[in-house]
Motif scaffolding. Sequence first.
Motif, PDB file in Angstrom:
ATOM      1  N   ASP A 131       0.962  -1.288  -0.126  1.00 45.55           N
ATOM      2  CA  ASP A 131      -0.096   0.168   0.071  1.00 45.55           C
ATOM      3  C   ASP A 131       0.927   1.322   0.058  1.00 45.55           C
ATOM      4  O   ASP A 131       0.638   2.254  -0.584  1.00 45.55           O
ATOM      5  N   LYS A 132       1.907   1.234   0.805  1.00 47.98           N
ATOM      6  CA  LYS A 132       2.807   2.410   0.752  1.00 47.98           C
ATOM      7  C   LYS A 132       3.514   2.557  -0.401  1.00 47.98           C
ATOM      8  O   LYS A 132       3.694   3.976  -0.973  1.00 47.98           O
ATOM      9  N   VAL A 133       3.887   1.749  -1.270  1.00 51.28           N
ATOM     10  CA  VAL A 133       4.401   1.755  -2.812  1.00 51.28           C
ATOM     11  C   VAL A 133       3.518   2.314  -3.471  1.00 51.28           C
ATOM     12  O   VAL A 133       3.727   3.102  -4.524  1.00 51.28           O
ATOM     13  N   LEU A 134       2.041   1.755  -3.508  1.00 56.99           N
ATOM     14  CA  LEU A 134       1.194   1.924  -4.499  1.00 56.99           C
ATOM     15  C   LEU A 134       0.153   3.164  -4.270  1.00 56.99           C
ATOM     16  O   LEU A 134      -0.562   3.715  -5.015  1.00 56.99           O
ATOM     17  N   ASN A 135       0.142   3.696  -2.969  1.00 55.28           N
ATOM     18  CA  ASN A 135      -0.669   4.723  -2.412  1.00 55.28           C
ATOM     19  C   ASN A 135      -0.519   5.877  -3.498  1.00 55.28           C
ATOM     20  O   ASN A 135      -1.655   6.646  -3.912  1.00 55.28           O
ATOM     21  N   PRO A 136       0.696   6.467  -3.875  1.00 52.60           N
ATOM     22  CA  PRO A 136       0.578   7.729  -4.742  1.00 52.60           C
ATOM     23  C   PRO A 136      -0.034   7.336  -6.054  1.00 52.60           C
ATOM     24  O   PRO A 136      -0.721   8.371  -6.490  1.00 52.60           O
ATOM     25  N   CYS A 137       0.042   6.060  -6.534  1.00 58.03           N
ATOM     26  CA  CYS A 137      -0.590   5.690  -7.683  1.00 58.03           C
ATOM     27  C   CYS A 137      -2.221   5.985  -7.763  1.00 58.03           C
ATOM     28  O   CYS A 137      -2.763   6.423  -8.594  1.00 58.03           O
ATOM     29  N   ILE A 138      -2.823   5.184  -6.603  1.00 58.26           N
ATOM     30  CA  ILE A 138      -4.212   5.249  -6.578  1.00 58.26           C
ATOM     31  C   ILE A 138      -4.639   6.706  -5.922  1.00 58.26           C
ATOM     32  O   ILE A 138      -5.812   6.990  -6.472  1.00 58.26           O
ATOM     33  N   PHE A 139      -3.639   7.521  -5.523  1.00 55.85           N
ATOM     34  CA  PHE A 139      -4.125   8.800  -4.918  1.00 55.85           C
ATOM     35  C   PHE A 139      -4.408   9.620  -6.238  1.00 55.85           C
ATOM     36  O   PHE A 139      -5.482  10.272  -6.505  1.00 55.85           O
ATOM     37  N   VAL A 140      -3.392   9.472  -7.490  1.00 49.49           N
ATOM     38  CA  VAL A 140      -3.450  10.230  -8.605  1.00 49.49           C
ATOM     39  C   VAL A 140      -4.536   9.744  -9.262  1.00 49.49           C
ATOM     40  O   VAL A 140      -5.263  10.462  -9.794  1.00 49.49           O
ATOM     41  N   ALA A 141      -4.861   8.523  -9.545  1.00 50.18           N
ATOM     42  CA  ALA A 141      -6.019   7.842 -10.019  1.00 50.18           C
ATOM     43  C   ALA A 141      -7.303   8.459  -9.770  1.00 50.18           C
ATOM     44  O   ALA A 141      -8.050   8.955 -10.547  1.00 50.18           O
ATOM     45  N   TYR A 142      -7.490   8.365  -8.372  1.00 50.58           N
ATOM     46  CA  TYR A 142      -8.835   9.087  -7.815  1.00 50.58           C
ATOM     47  C   TYR A 142      -8.888  10.613  -7.967  1.00 50.58           C
ATOM     48  O   TYR A 142      -9.868  11.442  -8.193  1.00 50.58           O
ATOM     49  N   LEU A 143      -7.681  11.283  -8.333  1.00 43.51           N
ATOM     50  CA  LEU A 143      -7.645  12.690  -8.464  1.00 43.51           C
ATOM     51  C   LEU A 143      -8.275  13.207  -9.861  1.00 43.51           C
ATOM     52  O   LEU A 143      -8.971  13.961 -10.126  1.00 43.51           O
ATOM     53  N   ILE A 144      -7.716  12.004 -10.664  1.00 44.28           N
ATOM     54  CA  ILE A 144      -8.022  12.127 -12.140  1.00 44.28           C
ATOM     55  C   ILE A 144      -9.543  11.923 -12.311  1.00 44.28           C
ATOM     56  O   ILE A 144     -10.288  12.611 -13.155  1.00 44.28           O
ATOM     57  N   LEU A 145     -10.084  11.090 -11.540  1.00 47.77           N
ATOM     58  CA  LEU A 145     -11.472  10.558 -11.656  1.00 47.77           C
ATOM     59  C   LEU A 145     -12.315  11.596 -11.183  1.00 47.77           C
ATOM     60  O   LEU A 145     -13.405  12.081 -11.736  1.00 47.77           O
ATOM     61  N   GLY A 146     -11.941  12.298 -10.228  1.00 48.56           N
ATOM     62  CA  GLY A 146     -12.822  13.293  -9.389  1.00 48.56           C
ATOM     63  C   GLY A 146     -12.583  14.692 -10.349  1.00 48.56           C
ATOM     64  O   GLY A 146     -13.858  15.257 -10.544  1.00 48.56           O
ATOM     65  N   ALA A 147     -11.370  14.943 -11.058  1.00 51.16           N
ATOM     66  CA  ALA A 147     -11.499  15.978 -11.943  1.00 51.16           C
ATOM     67  C   ALA A 147     -12.357  15.728 -13.085  1.00 51.16           C
ATOM     68  O   ALA A 147     -13.075  16.750 -13.540  1.00 51.16           O
ATOM     69  N   ALA A 148     -12.318  14.649 -13.618  1.00 48.81           N
ATOM     70  CA  ALA A 148     -13.355  14.345 -14.713  1.00 48.81           C
ATOM     71  C   ALA A 148     -14.586  14.371 -14.510  1.00 48.81           C
ATOM     72  O   ALA A 148     -15.434  15.154 -15.233  1.00 48.81           O
ATOM     73  N   MET A 149     -15.124  14.105 -13.360  1.00 44.40           N
ATOM     74  CA  MET A 149     -16.573  13.990 -12.889  1.00 44.40           C
ATOM     75  C   MET A 149     -17.051  15.361 -12.698  1.00 44.40           C
ATOM     76  O   MET A 149     -18.122  15.725 -13.037  1.00 44.40           O
ATOM     77  N   ILE A 150     -15.892  16.412 -12.124  1.00 45.93           N
ATOM     78  CA  ILE A 150     -16.376  17.635 -11.602  1.00 45.93           C
ATOM     79  C   ILE A 150     -16.448  18.418 -13.010  1.00 45.93           C
ATOM     80  O   ILE A 150     -17.352  19.327 -13.324  1.00 45.93           O
ATOM     81  N   ASP A 151     -15.415  18.038 -13.804  1.00 43.16           N
ATOM     82  CA  ASP A 151     -15.289  18.827 -15.361  1.00 43.16           C
ATOM     83  C   ASP A 151     -16.763  18.520 -15.927  1.00 43.16           C
ATOM     84  O   ASP A 151     -17.184  19.551 -16.624  1.00 43.16           O
TER      85      ASP A 151
END
Length: 217
Positions: A131-151
């Motif tokens: 989780d510590k290794v992959l957490n930045p990846c999943i954080f960025v993925a959720y950020l992209i998802l949220g940005a697309a939905m809000i856009d």
Amino acid sequence: MEKKYAVQGIIGCLLFGIGDWLLGYVDPKEVPYDVFYFISAGHGAGYPDWKITVTMVCAVIGVLFLWQGFVHISDLMTGEKDRTGATRVFTFLTYSWMIIHFTVTIMVFIFSYSCRNIGMEQAVIITNGLDKVLNPCIFVAYLILGAAMIDLIIVIARGKTKLKRSDAFITPLTWMLLIGAVSFIIPASPFSKGLYTFCMNGGVIVWFVRLLIRRNK
């Protein structure tokens, strides 16, 4: 948006949704350790490997359909610049969808496999290390998802799509939040856990179905 693209989007979400239920329909009780947010008691030693296999296969096939549905959301835009931007945004969203799904699936598999072979305490250590290794990846993925939905909400509200401005209140994000809220309101059970896991794909399915109904009218 042409009917065939909405249908493909629905098929893609249904395939991902199969994986959602296989991952989520488990005992929702908390593990007695601090572990990856999605992990619960049902993901322990008794969780079968075949569910992981089916989940991954469905996602690999499903993303081919999902991308068609997502990228053609740009067809709803009235301006060329907005269409180009939406194509880019929803292509990024497709990739982030896969990353989130695969990361959660991998976490479940590692935890379950480790529980069976070396015990829960070691499973927690290994899962948290991953989780510590992959957490930045999943954080960025959720950020992209949220940005697309809000856009999407913003462009609809600004009248830059073929939809009514009021449709900004009824987007995929709206349905995701509603399904997610229901999963927290109903008593904790494998069904509530499965519904929580399904809320992202479920929200998009409802939105695409609504587009189809409006198009037919």
